[in-house]
Design a protein around this motif. Structure first.
Motif, PDB file in Angstrom:
ATOM      1  N   MET A  24       0.794  -1.189   0.075  1.00 60.88           N
ATOM      2  CA  MET A  24       0.042   0.002   0.013  1.00 60.88           C
ATOM      3  C   MET A  24       1.045   1.278  -0.026  1.00 60.88           C
ATOM      4  SD  MET A  24      -1.387  -0.111   4.009  1.00 60.88           S
ATOM      5  CE  MET A  24      -0.915  -1.960   4.216  1.00 60.88           C
ATOM      6  N   ARG A  25       0.577   2.229  -0.446  1.00 58.21           N
ATOM      7  CA  ARG A  25       0.993   3.553  -0.628  1.00 58.21           C
ATOM      8  C   ARG A  25       0.068   4.779  -0.606  1.00 58.21           C
ATOM      9  NH1 ARG A  25       0.077  -0.153  -3.668  1.00 58.21           N
ATOM     10  NH2 ARG A  25       2.009  -0.678  -4.179  1.00 58.21           N
ATOM     11  N   VAL A  26       0.448   6.035   0.000  1.00 57.54           N
ATOM     12  CA  VAL A  26      -0.247   7.244  -0.325  1.00 57.54           C
ATOM     13  C   VAL A  26      -0.234   7.660  -1.719  1.00 57.54           C
ATOM     14  CG1 VAL A  26      -0.399   9.496   0.371  1.00 57.54           C
ATOM     15  CG2 VAL A  26       0.109   7.731   1.975  1.00 57.54           C
ATOM     16  N   MET A  27      -1.256   7.942  -2.483  1.00 62.67           N
ATOM     17  CA  MET A  27      -1.385   8.646  -3.610  1.00 62.67           C
ATOM     18  C   MET A  27      -2.132   9.833  -3.583  1.00 62.67           C
ATOM     19  SD  MET A  27      -1.278   5.231  -6.202  1.00 62.67           S
ATOM     20  CE  MET A  27      -0.769   6.074  -7.570  1.00 62.67           C
ATOM     21  N   VAL A  28      -2.196  10.708  -4.570  1.00 65.19           N
ATOM     22  CA  VAL A  28      -2.910  11.958  -4.679  1.00 65.19           C
ATOM     23  C   VAL A  28      -3.813  11.404  -5.628  1.00 65.19           C
ATOM     24  CG1 VAL A  28      -3.165  14.198  -5.552  1.00 65.19           C
ATOM     25  CG2 VAL A  28      -0.932  13.671  -4.496  1.00 65.19           C
ATOM     26  N   LEU A  29      -5.184  11.677  -5.115  1.00 66.53           N
ATOM     27  CA  LEU A  29      -6.476  11.340  -5.961  1.00 66.53           C
ATOM     28  C   LEU A  29      -6.843  12.591  -6.755  1.00 66.53           C
ATOM     29  CD1 LEU A  29      -8.845   9.664  -6.683  1.00 66.53           C
ATOM     30  CD2 LEU A  29      -9.997  10.767  -4.808  1.00 66.53           C
ATOM     31  N   PHE A  50      -5.526   8.152 -10.784  1.00 68.56           N
ATOM     32  CA  PHE A  50      -4.332   8.527  -9.861  1.00 68.56           C
ATOM     33  C   PHE A  50      -3.315   8.756 -11.126  1.00 68.56           C
ATOM     34  CE2 PHE A  50      -6.841   5.754  -6.994  1.00 68.56           C
ATOM     35  CZ  PHE A  50      -6.631   6.542  -5.894  1.00 68.56           C
ATOM     36  N   HIS A  51      -2.177   9.225 -10.733  1.00 68.25           N
ATOM     37  CA  HIS A  51      -0.998   9.346 -11.644  1.00 68.25           C
ATOM     38  C   HIS A  51       0.217   8.728 -11.037  1.00 68.25           C
ATOM     39  CE1 HIS A  51      -2.753  13.246 -13.447  1.00 68.25           C
ATOM     40  NE2 HIS A  51      -3.696  12.172 -13.734  1.00 68.25           N
ATOM     41  N   THR A  52       0.885   8.001 -11.787  1.00 66.12           N
ATOM     42  CA  THR A  52       2.058   7.504 -11.254  1.00 66.12           C
ATOM     43  C   THR A  52       3.081   7.138 -12.452  1.00 66.12           C
ATOM     44  OG1 THR A  52       2.778   5.684  -9.765  1.00 66.12           O
ATOM     45  CG2 THR A  52       1.173   5.069 -11.583  1.00 66.12           C
ATOM     46  N   ASP A  53       4.137   6.685 -12.073  1.00 69.41           N
ATOM     47  CA  ASP A  53       5.339   6.249 -12.816  1.00 69.41           C
ATOM     48  C   ASP A  53       4.843   4.797 -13.264  1.00 69.41           C
ATOM     49  OD1 ASP A  53       7.700   5.404 -13.921  1.00 69.41           O
ATOM     50  OD2 ASP A  53       8.547   6.973 -13.080  1.00 69.41           O
ATOM     51  N   SER A 103       6.868   1.930 -11.845  1.00 69.96           N
ATOM     52  CA  SER A 103       6.938   1.717 -10.375  1.00 69.96           C
ATOM     53  C   SER A 103       6.195   0.159 -10.291  1.00 69.96           C
ATOM     54  CB  SER A 103       6.018   2.778  -9.909  1.00 69.96           C
ATOM     55  OG  SER A 103       4.646   2.543 -10.150  1.00 69.96           O
ATOM     56  N   PRO A 104       6.557  -0.550  -9.211  1.00 68.74           N
ATOM     57  CA  PRO A 104       6.222  -1.730  -8.962  1.00 68.74           C
ATOM     58  C   PRO A 104       4.647  -2.039  -8.657  1.00 68.74           C
ATOM     59  CG  PRO A 104       8.025  -1.219  -7.381  1.00 68.74           C
ATOM     60  CD  PRO A 104       7.626  -0.026  -8.108  1.00 68.74           C
ATOM     61  N   LYS A 105       3.987  -1.020  -8.422  1.00 65.58           N
ATOM     62  CA  LYS A 105       2.581  -1.245  -8.299  1.00 65.58           C
ATOM     63  C   LYS A 105       2.000  -1.467  -9.665  1.00 65.58           C
ATOM     64  CE  LYS A 105       1.996   3.483  -6.836  1.00 65.58           C
ATOM     65  NZ  LYS A 105       3.497   3.787  -7.697  1.00 65.58           N
ATOM     66  N   CYS A 106       2.565  -0.840 -10.766  1.00 70.69           N
ATOM     67  CA  CYS A 106       2.060  -0.833 -12.183  1.00 70.69           C
ATOM     68  C   CYS A 106       2.317  -2.291 -12.745  1.00 70.69           C
ATOM     69  CB  CYS A 106       2.752  -0.025 -13.130  1.00 70.69           C
ATOM     70  SG  CYS A 106       2.462   1.810 -12.669  1.00 70.69           S
TER      71      CYS A 106
HETATM   72  C1  LIG Z   1       1.558  12.749   0.143  1.00 72.68           C
HETATM   73  C2  LIG Z   1       2.026  11.708  -0.832  1.00 72.68           C
HETATM   74  C3  LIG Z   1       1.839  11.683  -2.211  1.00 72.68           C
HETATM   75  C4  LIG Z   1       1.956  10.722  -3.097  1.00 72.68           C
HETATM   76  N1  LIG Z   1       1.482  10.594  -4.218  1.00 72.68           N
HETATM   77  C5  LIG Z   1       1.740  10.030  -5.284  1.00 72.68           C
HETATM   78  C6  LIG Z   1       1.262   9.868  -6.323  1.00 72.68           C
HETATM   79  O1  LIG Z   1       0.187  10.564  -6.744  1.00 72.68           O
HETATM   80  N2  LIG Z   1       1.567   9.027  -7.355  1.00 72.68           N
HETATM   81  C7  LIG Z   1       2.633   7.903  -7.168  1.00 72.68           C
HETATM   82  O2  LIG Z   1       2.892   7.076  -8.027  1.00 72.68           O
HETATM   83  N3  LIG Z   1       3.058   7.967  -5.910  1.00 72.68           N
HETATM   84  C8  LIG Z   1       2.860   8.868  -4.861  1.00 72.68           C
HETATM   85  N4  LIG Z   1       3.403   8.845  -3.781  1.00 72.68           N
HETATM   86  C9  LIG Z   1       4.465   8.018  -3.337  1.00 72.68           C
HETATM   87  C10 LIG Z   1       3.887   6.606  -3.551  1.00 72.68           C
HETATM   88  O3  LIG Z   1       3.477   6.606  -1.715  1.00 72.68           O
HETATM   89  C11 LIG Z   1       5.072   5.417  -3.162  1.00 72.68           C
HETATM   90  O4  LIG Z   1       6.215   5.685  -2.512  1.00 72.68           O
HETATM   91  C12 LIG Z   1       5.499   5.595  -4.792  1.00 72.68           C
HETATM   92  O5  LIG Z   1       4.462   5.305  -5.605  1.00 72.68           O
HETATM   93  C13 LIG Z   1       6.085   4.205  -4.927  1.00 72.68           C
HETATM   94  O6  LIG Z   1       5.762   3.214  -5.906  1.00 72.68           O
HETATM   95  P1  LIG Z   1       5.033   1.617  -5.497  1.00 72.68           P
HETATM   96  O7  LIG Z   1       3.950   1.897  -4.649  1.00 72.68           O
HETATM   97  O8  LIG Z   1       4.908   1.212  -6.703  1.00 72.68           O
HETATM   98  O9  LIG Z   1       6.242   0.908  -4.942  1.00 72.68           O
HETATM   99  C14 LIG Z   1       2.793   9.934  -2.784  1.00 72.68           C
HETATM  100  C15 LIG Z   1       3.515  10.021  -1.379  1.00 72.68           C
HETATM  101  C16 LIG Z   1       3.011  10.627  -0.642  1.00 72.68           C
HETATM  102  C17 LIG Z   1       3.631  10.660   0.791  1.00 72.68           C
END
Ligand SMILES: Cc1cc2nc3c(=O)[nH]c(=O)nc-3n(C[C@H](O)[C@H](O)[C@H](O)COP(=O)(O)O)c2cc1C
Length: 194
Positions: free
Chosen positions: A39-44, A56-59, A62-65
Motif C-alpha cells: 500500500m502507498r499514499v497517492m494523490v487522488l 491516480f497518476h504514477t510512474d 513503479s512496482p504497483k504498475c
Molecule cells: C503525500 C504523498 C503523495 C503521493 N502521491 C503519489 C502519487 O500521486 N503517485 C504515485 O505514484 N506516488 C505517490 N506517492 C509516493 C507513493 O506513496 C510511493 O512511495 C511510490 O508510488 C512508490 O511506488 P510503489 O508503490 O509502486 O512501490 C505519494 C506519497 C506521498 C507521501
C-alpha cells in the motif's frame, strides 16, 4: 443527519468527488492498496461518479504498475478526521500509459509535476546514495515543456473502477456504517453494524 441510505450514498460520492478536486481535504491523499499486499499514499486526481472510476497518476515503471497491469483488485482508504468519516473503497484497477485518458492527464499536468517522471531509474531501484533520481540538470528547476517531453513515456494513470464502498461515521451518539455494492442500476446500499 445520515438518517437514510440515500443520504449516506450522497455523502460518500460527494466526498470522493471533492477529494479528487481539492487538496484541502485529507481525502485528497488516500492509501491505495494492491493485491500483492502493498500500500502507498497517492494523490487522488478525480472521481467520476458516472463511470465510478478513481484516477491516480504514477510512474509506469513503479512496482504497483506491474501488479495492477491490465486489471487487478485494488483498494483505496480515505479518512477525514474532522468529519470523522472513513471510506473504504474497492474495485478493479487498471494501468493505462497510452490512450486518451493518459494523454489528457499528461496535458493537464504542470511541467513541475511532469518533472517527477524524468527520474532515470524506476521508483524503488537501489542507489549507492540518497537521491531524488532526477538527472543533475533537472534538479531544483522549473523545466520547460521541451525538457519534460521525454518523461511522457514514464507516465501512466491508475484507474480504479469501484465495486464496493464501505462508509463509516464515528459519533458519540452512535456510530453509523453502510456498505454499497455497484450494480447496473447504481449503488445498492445496506446498513451494517459499525
Ligand atoms: C503525500 C504523498 C503523495 C503521493 N502521491 C503519489 C502519487 O500521486 N503517485 C504515485 O505514484 N506516488 C505517490 N506517492 C509516493 C507513493 O506513496 C510511493 O512511495 C511510490 O508510488 C512508490 O511506488 P510503489 O508503490 O509502486 O512501490 C505519494 C506519497 C506521498 C507521501
Amino acid at each position: 443527519m445520515f438518517e437514510t441510505l440515500d443520504s449516506v450514498k450522497a455523502d460518500a460520492i460527494a466526498r470522493l468527488v471533492e477529494a479528487g478536486k481539492s487538496r484541502h481535504t485529507p481525502m485528497h491523499t488516500p492509501v491505495v492498496g494492491t493485491s500483492d499486499g502493498d500500500m502507498r499514499v497517492m494523490v487522488l486526481r478525480e472521481y467520476d461518479p458516472d463511470t465510478r472510476r478513481l484516477r491516480f497518476h504514477t510512474d509506469a515503471r513503479s512496482p504497483k504498475c506491474a501488479v495492477v497491469s491490465e486489471g487487478a483488485p485494488a483498494s483505496v482508504l480515505l479518512y477525514n478526521p474532522e468529519a470523522k468519516i472513513q471510506i473504504r473503497a474497492r474495485g478493479i484497477g487498471r494501468i493505462e500509459s497510452q490512450g486518451t485518458i493518459a494523454d489528457a492527464a499528461w496535458e493537464a499536468s504542470t511541467t513541475f509535476a511532469r518533472r517527477c517522471y524524468l527520474v532515470e531509474d524506476a521508483p524503488g531501484a537501489a542507489s549507492d546514495a540518497g537521491t531524488s533520481g532526477l538527472p543533475d540538470w533537472a534538479q531544483g528547476i522549473q523545466p520547460s515543456e521541451e525538457q519534460v517531453a521525454p518523461a511522457r513515456e514514464n507516465f501512466a494513470v491508475l484507474l480504479v473502477e469501484l465495486e464496493r464502498l464501505d462508509w463509516l461515521y464515528l459519533a458519540n451518539s452512535g456510530h453509523r456504517r453502510a456498505v454499497f455494492e455497484a450494480s447496473d442500476n447504481g449503488w445498492n446500499g445496506q446498513w451494517v453494524v459499525p
